[in-house]
Design a protein around this motif. Structure first.
Motif, PDB file in Angstrom:
ATOM      1  N   ARG A   7      43.603  55.480  37.725  1.00  0.00           N
ATOM      2  CA  ARG A   7      44.237  54.368  37.019  1.00  0.00           C
ATOM      3  C   ARG A   7      43.223  53.337  36.519  1.00  0.00           C
ATOM      4  NH1 ARG A   7      49.713  53.244  37.888  1.00  0.00           N
ATOM      5  NH2 ARG A   7      50.858  54.873  38.973  1.00  0.00           N
ATOM      6  N   GLY A   8      41.966  53.707  36.538  1.00  0.00           N
ATOM      7  CA  GLY A   8      40.945  52.783  36.062  1.00  0.00           C
ATOM      8  C   GLY A   8      40.157  52.185  37.206  1.00  0.00           C
ATOM      9  N   GLN A   9      39.566  51.032  36.966  1.00  0.00           N
ATOM     10  CA  GLN A   9      38.654  50.425  37.925  1.00  0.00           C
ATOM     11  C   GLN A   9      39.383  49.443  38.833  1.00  0.00           C
ATOM     12  OE1 GLN A   9      35.334  48.848  35.807  1.00  0.00           O
ATOM     13  NE2 GLN A   9      33.982  48.794  37.567  1.00  0.00           N
ATOM     14  N   ILE A  10      38.998  49.454  40.125  1.00  0.00           N
ATOM     15  CA  ILE A  10      39.546  48.523  41.106  1.00  0.00           C
ATOM     16  C   ILE A  10      38.399  47.685  41.660  1.00  0.00           C
ATOM     17  CG2 ILE A  10      40.592  48.331  43.404  1.00  0.00           C
ATOM     18  CD1 ILE A  10      42.116  50.922  42.797  1.00  0.00           C
ATOM     19  N   ASN A  11      38.591  46.373  41.700  1.00  0.00           N
ATOM     20  CA  ASN A  11      37.613  45.476  42.315  1.00  0.00           C
ATOM     21  C   ASN A  11      38.127  45.126  43.708  1.00  0.00           C
ATOM     22  OD1 ASN A  11      35.875  43.457  43.058  1.00  0.00           O
ATOM     23  ND2 ASN A  11      35.800  42.512  41.030  1.00  0.00           N
ATOM     24  N   ILE A  12      37.547  45.778  44.722  1.00  0.00           N
ATOM     25  CA  ILE A  12      38.099  45.661  46.081  1.00  0.00           C
ATOM     26  C   ILE A  12      37.895  44.262  46.663  1.00  0.00           C
ATOM     27  CG2 ILE A  12      36.094  46.361  47.464  1.00  0.00           C
ATOM     28  CD1 ILE A  12      39.755  47.585  47.845  1.00  0.00           C
ATOM     29  N   LYS A  13      37.020  43.470  46.080  1.00  0.00           N
ATOM     30  CA  LYS A  13      36.789  42.126  46.624  1.00  0.00           C
ATOM     31  C   LYS A  13      37.918  41.157  46.264  1.00  0.00           C
ATOM     32  CE  LYS A  13      32.822  41.612  44.274  1.00  0.00           C
ATOM     33  NZ  LYS A  13      32.653  42.343  43.016  1.00  0.00           N
ATOM     34  N   ASN A  14      38.798  41.543  45.311  1.00  0.00           N
ATOM     35  CA  ASN A  14      39.883  40.647  44.904  1.00  0.00           C
ATOM     36  C   ASN A  14      40.876  40.410  46.038  1.00  0.00           C
ATOM     37  OD1 ASN A  14      38.740  40.476  42.408  1.00  0.00           O
ATOM     38  ND2 ASN A  14      40.216  41.816  41.373  1.00  0.00           N
ATOM     39  N   ALA A  15      41.368  39.191  46.133  1.00  0.00           N
ATOM     40  CA  ALA A  15      42.258  38.787  47.226  1.00  0.00           C
ATOM     41  C   ALA A  15      43.550  39.590  47.278  1.00  0.00           C
ATOM     42  CB  ALA A  15      42.575  37.300  47.102  1.00  0.00           C
ATOM     43  N   ARG A  16      43.976  40.149  46.158  1.00  0.00           N
ATOM     44  CA  ARG A  16      45.240  40.907  46.140  1.00  0.00           C
ATOM     45  C   ARG A  16      45.231  42.088  47.100  1.00  0.00           C
ATOM     46  NH1 ARG A  16      46.204  45.208  41.365  1.00  0.00           N
ATOM     47  NH2 ARG A  16      47.268  46.127  43.136  1.00  0.00           N
ATOM     48  N   HIS A  17      44.059  42.554  47.503  1.00  0.00           N
ATOM     49  CA  HIS A  17      43.977  43.723  48.379  1.00  0.00           C
ATOM     50  C   HIS A  17      43.977  43.355  49.865  1.00  0.00           C
ATOM     51  CE1 HIS A  17      43.144  45.981  44.770  1.00  0.00           C
ATOM     52  NE2 HIS A  17      42.074  45.266  44.524  1.00  0.00           N
ATOM     53  N   ALA A  18      43.887  42.071  50.205  1.00  0.00           N
ATOM     54  CA  ALA A  18      43.637  41.649  51.589  1.00  0.00           C
ATOM     55  C   ALA A  18      44.720  42.100  52.575  1.00  0.00           C
ATOM     56  CB  ALA A  18      43.472  40.135  51.658  1.00  0.00           C
ATOM     57  N   ASP A  19      45.973  42.196  52.124  1.00  0.00           N
ATOM     58  CA  ASP A  19      47.072  42.599  53.007  1.00  0.00           C
ATOM     59  C   ASP A  19      47.695  43.926  52.589  1.00  0.00           C
ATOM     60  OD1 ASP A  19      47.404  40.368  54.953  1.00  0.00           O
ATOM     61  OD2 ASP A  19      47.637  39.192  53.114  1.00  0.00           O
ATOM     62  N   ASP A  20      46.984  44.707  51.772  1.00  0.00           N
ATOM     63  CA  ASP A  20      47.562  45.921  51.191  1.00  0.00           C
ATOM     64  C   ASP A  20      47.255  47.126  52.084  1.00  0.00           C
ATOM     65  OD1 ASP A  20      48.415  48.031  49.570  1.00  0.00           O
ATOM     66  OD2 ASP A  20      47.865  46.976  47.726  1.00  0.00           O
TER      67      ASP A  20
END
Length: 375
Positions: free
Chosen positions: A283-296
């Protein structure tokens, strides 16, 4: 040549799939070569790189000659034994790094004198010394020594560099000699100038090589310009030998190159991105440092079978990246290399089945969807 051969098994449009055979094993094409600059693919064990599906690695002549030294590697049994990789290795000639990394370099007809970026010591590289260093390293595929001018450059500057590279290509061929089981590839230059690319290809064909690379692209000219060159450049090279596009690239660059007849590619992107918190997915590139991933609690890609996706959540990957833990770069690099090799395998299968156009359409459609919605 003895011990090195290339067999084309199928084509679909201009895309091809086949096998390069070397004494150290087969390379399925189209092939993506992970970059092991200094004798290691950063953050990966050799057996882990192999587990992603890689058939061949790239080693860097410039970095290895400076540290630990080609003579030392030769005394220790050659690069394969030194880095514990028993399968094929391609080494670049050092020309690109001399032009891009070295200060105080002096270019003459003979070669390039330059200062090491490591300690400032003075060194000389020429077609002959590059061939000797690559012989000491013991690589299976050796690259001719060339000059890679920085872009943008005038037509006259590109022409001068290309013609010097073609004279160096002949000297590389002469110095390489007869080495059964090892192959020498020539490198087409000429920037984005069609007349120069045609002249370069004619010179290389006249010299005769075991394979042919397209150099001087992916250096800032943009994807459209790069693909524009590939629209004609691959057709200028012999159909019966491997075609290698140097230093490419992003997943959509790779797909576009394969569609235009490229058989081999390399790039630091999947490993470098992994160390900086970037994951490449369907699905393209993911920036794992973004806060949206913190509880995922979900994986990077639910359909991916790599260790990062099968054992760890986005939340964990976010945490270890933020905490500066080494496992972050290890897992993300493994994922990225796995994804790149998955692309190559799927393209090989699609070319063999004659369904590449449909596969490419699906590839772009999935990427256009973007990442899954945040929770």
């Amino acid at each position: 040549m003895s011990g090195f051969s290339f067999t084309l098994n199928a084509s679909d449009g201009r895309a091809r799939t086949g096998v390069i055979r070397t004494p150290r094993g087969e390379i399925r094409t189209p092939a993506f070569m992970p970059v092991g600059t200094a004798g290691t693919v950063k953050a990966m064990l050799p057996e882990s790189v192999r587990a992603t599906g890689a058939d061949i690695l790239l080693g860097n002549t410039y970095h290895l000659m400076l540290r630990p030294g080609a003579e030392r590697i030769a005394r220790l049994g050659g690069l394969h034994r030194f880095m514990n990789w028993s399968r094929p290795i391609l080494t670049d000639s050092g020309g690109f790094q001399v032009m891009s990394l070295s200060e105080l370099r002096k270019l003459t007809e003979d070669g390039v004198t330059f200062a090491s970026h490591v300690d400032g010591s003075r060194h000389f590289l020429s077609p002959e010394t590059s061939m000797e260093i690559q012989r000491l390293l013991g690589s299976d595929i050796v690259m001719a020594f060339d000059e890679c001018p920085a872009l943008p450059a005038t037509h006259a500057r590109q022409a001068e560099a290309m013609r010097l590279s073609m004279r160096w290509a002949q000297r590389s061929r002469d110095a390489f000699g007869d080495r059964p089981g090892h192959a020498l590839f020539g490198i087409m230059q000429g920037g984005v100038e069609r007349d120069l690319r045609e002249e370069s290809a004619e010179a290389l064909r006249g010299i005769g090589f075991d394979g042919y690379a397209i150099g001087g692209l992916a250096v800032g000219e943009g994807q459209a310009a790069m693909l524009g060159v590939l629209d004609y450049a691959t057709e200028l090279l012999p159909a019966g030998q491997p075609r290698y596009l140097m230093g490419v690239g992003k997943p959509d660059d790779i797909v576009g190159a394969v569609q235009r007849g490229i058989d081999m590619m390399d790039c630091v992107l999947p490993s470098r991105s992994g160390r900086t918190g970037q994951a490449w997915t369907r699905r393209g590139q993911i920036n794992i440092k973004n806060a949206r991933h913190a509880d995922d609690p979900r994986p990077l890609d639910e359909d991916c079978t790599c260790p990062a996706c099968s054992g760890y959540s986005r939340a964990y990957l976010h945490h270890v990246f933020r905490a500066g833990e080494m496992i972050s770069g290890m897992l993300l690099t493994w994922h990225n290399l796995h994804y790149y090799q998955q692309i190559m395998q799927q393209m090989r299968e699609a070319i063999a089945a004659g369904t590449l156009d449909a596969w490419v359409a699906g590839f772009h459609a999935m990427r256009a969807q973007g990442d899954i919605a945040p929770l």
